[in-house]
Scaffold this active site. Structure first.
Site, PDB file in Angstrom:
ATOM      1  CB  CYS B 161      -0.948  -0.030   1.186  1.00  0.00           C
ATOM      2  SG  CYS B 161      -1.815  -1.593   1.268  1.00  0.00           S
ATOM      3  CG  HIS B 299      -1.903   4.440   5.098  1.00  0.00           C
ATOM      4  ND1 HIS B 299      -1.762   4.305   3.733  1.00  0.00           N
ATOM      5  CD2 HIS B 299      -2.070   3.173   5.586  1.00  0.00           C
ATOM      6  CE1 HIS B 299      -1.840   3.025   3.410  1.00  0.00           C
ATOM      7  NE2 HIS B 299      -2.029   2.318   4.511  1.00  0.00           N
ATOM      8  CD  GLU B 310      -2.015   7.728   9.086  1.00  0.00           C
ATOM      9  OE1 GLU B 310      -2.993   6.991   8.839  1.00  0.00           O
ATOM     10  OE2 GLU B 310      -1.512   8.500   8.228  1.00  0.00           O
ATOM     11  CE  LYS B 331      -5.432   4.151   1.756  1.00  0.00           C
ATOM     12  NZ  LYS B 331      -4.439   5.093   2.265  1.00  0.00           N
ATOM     13  CG  HIS B 336      -6.241   0.818   0.819  1.00  0.00           C
ATOM     14  ND1 HIS B 336      -5.270   1.194  -0.078  1.00  0.00           N
ATOM     15  CD2 HIS B 336      -5.596   0.435   1.944  1.00  0.00           C
ATOM     16  CE1 HIS B 336      -4.085   1.030   0.483  1.00  0.00           C
ATOM     17  NE2 HIS B 336      -4.250   0.575   1.709  1.00  0.00           N
ATOM     18  CG  PHE B 399      -0.322  -5.908   4.449  1.00  0.00           C
ATOM     19  CD1 PHE B 399      -0.813  -5.128   5.481  1.00  0.00           C
ATOM     20  CD2 PHE B 399      -1.066  -7.010   4.033  1.00  0.00           C
ATOM     21  CE1 PHE B 399      -2.017  -5.444   6.104  1.00  0.00           C
ATOM     22  CE2 PHE B 399      -2.266  -7.330   4.654  1.00  0.00           C
ATOM     23  CZ  PHE B 399      -2.745  -6.545   5.680  1.00  0.00           C
TER      24      PHE B 399
END
Lengths: 86, 416
Positions: B161, B299, B310, B331, B336, B399
């Site tokens: 991502c 994010h 975050e 998002k 996403h 990830f």
């Protein structure tokens, strides 16, 4: 039997080429050149070979593909393979 | 050290195609999430996604080209071509060895992989002799080079991502340190497929708030239950400030900082320490003070873990001032888009700086004590400078423990 038995080899070849290269079947004649007239490249030739193998249940050897330049080349090539099989 | 400008933007997202339409939708708080229609969803718990419904491949490709290109390549090429056109880069500027491409993607040609595997394993789907060149990860970046004739370095990277953000960061450094003159950089992904949806289902990280789809993704809200998978592409043209000025190009913003780290802890659990270090490294790379950061594009996936981690990372970096900085997650509207998201969000950050408007975090409903920053939940807001210039951060975490953070500024001294 499959449609291939009813249609001529040339009909089936033309249908495959028209579908793979997204061209009208009407513009295809025995002398139509895949590269020069229809803008095909080597990847198109591979896909056409794959479809021919599926349609006629034949195995096309690697060295036959570069010789498939015109519709009549392909038709006679397929006929050769069909007669070998019999 | 050379300064690097953003002079072209190409965007294809679930809320629209093109910079103006997309940013307008984001400012209006419009969601692009909808019910999946392309395949059987009866076995899925999540039945929605973000599909780029306004993207018309036929505007960019003829029938034969379409059969040659996986959807991810179609999205990437269309966005790259739009960005090059937006930057008014004619062939003379692209067709050379000093112009390169870096594209990030998480899933590559996934649709083509599934089509071929279907034919291979159980006779569903159509065999093709060109499965490999369609499915390979570098198909998108290579096809961009073929289309635009860029002959410089052509690189594909995959950091889940954070791919799109890593791509832009690496491209920025290549120009800054003199390896190339211009870069086409960004991310693209088209992962909304039956197999990928099923695989995410088993990881239990997708939102199942299917009804209504547009309200599903709730970043930072206590009742969030996961992310919404989507597709898209975001691509920028980067060049030196000098070259942009010389040719009178419009400069959207200057990219000034890039920080990348690895958590080196767990393959999927985020670690706020690694994230905070990526932010710190980006700030140091940009030579900006934390006080100068006027906006953070988060994010913000809406998973339980990401949003807490975050938030912690931002507090580690900004201390008590973290609560004063507007932080928003687009998002909430776009879903996403994996490898594309970091690039799309960097572009949104650039457009926020340029327009001085912050896109909101929509669907926020319940306060979470562990997510206690200012998430811009009331609607779009004016972006106010906190110092002489406006600087903003775009966070991307992936990830694998990959973290990539970009810093942009829109100070007046960059415009020609």
């Amino acid at each position: 039997m499959t449609r291939g038995a009813v249609q001529s080899v040339e009909d089936v070849v033309k249908n495959i080429i028209a579908a793979e290269l997204r061209v009208s079947r009407d513009q295809l004649n025995p002398e139509t050149h895949l590269m020069k007239d229809l803008g095909a490249d080597s990847l198109d030739a591979l896909n056409i070979a794959l479809r021919l193998e599926e349609a006629f249940r034949i195995k096309i050897p690697d060295d036959a593909i570069p010789k498939f330049l015109t519709i009549s080349d392909i038709v006679s090539g397929v006929n050769d393979h069909l007669s070998e099989r019999q | 050290m050379r300064r690097v400008a953003v002079t072209g933007i190409g965007l294809i997202t679930p809320v629209g195609v093109g910079r103006e339409r997309v940013f307008q939708a984001l400012i209006e708080g419009r969601s692009g999430i909808s019910r999946i229609e392309g395949f059987d969803i009866s076995a899925l718990k999540t039945t929605m996604s973000g599909i780029c419904r306004d993207f018309r491949p036929e505007d960019f490709f003829d029938e034969r080209e379409k059969t040659r290109l996986d959807r991810v390549s179609q999205l990437a090429i269309a966005a790259a071509e739009s960005a090059a056109r937006d930057a008014r880069m004619d062939n003379g500027l692209l067709d050379n060895y000093d112009t390169g491409v870096i594209i990030g993607t998480g899933f590559g040609g996934q649709e083509s992989v599934e089509e071929y595997c279907g034919a291979y394993f159980n006779g569903h789907g159509r065999r093709t002799a060109i499965a490999i060149p369609k499915a390979m990860y570098n198909a998108a970046s290579s096809n961009i080079a073929i289309r635009l004739k860029t002959r410089g370095p052509n690189i594909t990277l995959s950091t889940a991502c954070s791919s799109g953000a890593n791509a832009i960061g690496q491209a920025f450094h290549m120009i800054r340190y003199g390896q190339t003159e211009r870069m086409i950089a960004g991310g693209a992904d088209a992962p909304v497929t039956p197999v990928v949806m099923d695989a995410w289902k088993d990881m239990r990280v997708l939102s199942t708030k299917n009804d209504p789809p547009e309200r599903a993704c709730k970043p930072f809200s206590a009742n969030r239950d996961g992310f919404v998978l989507s597709e898209g592409a975001g691509i920028v043209v980067l060049e030196t400030i000098e070259s942009a000025r010389e040719r009178g190009a419009h400069i959207y913003a200057e990219i000034i900082g890039y920080g990348a780290t690895a958590d080196a802890s767990h393959i999927t659990f985020p670690d706020s320490e690694g994230e905070a270090h990526a932010i710190l490294r980006a700030l140091r790379d940009a030579a900006v003070q934390p006080e100068e950061i006027a906006y953070v594009n988060a994010h913000g996936t809406a998973t339980k873990l990401n949003d807490i981690s975050e938030t912690e990372a931002l507090k580690k970096v900004f201390g008590s001032r973290a609560r004063e900085i507007p932080v928003s997650s687009i998002k909430s509207m776009l879903g996403h888009s994996m490898g594309a998201s970091g690039a799309i969000e960097f572009i949104a950050t650039v457009l926020a700086i340029e327009s001085k408007k912050i896109p909101p975090t929509i669907n926020y409903e319940e306060a979470d004590p562990q997510c206690d920053l200012d998430y811009v939940t009331e609607g779009a807001r004016e972006l106010k400078a906190t110092a002489a210039r406006i600087a903003a951060l775009s966070n991307s975490f992936g990830f694998g423990g990959n973290n990539a953070v970009l810093v942009a500024t829109g100070s007046n001294d960059i415009t020609a």
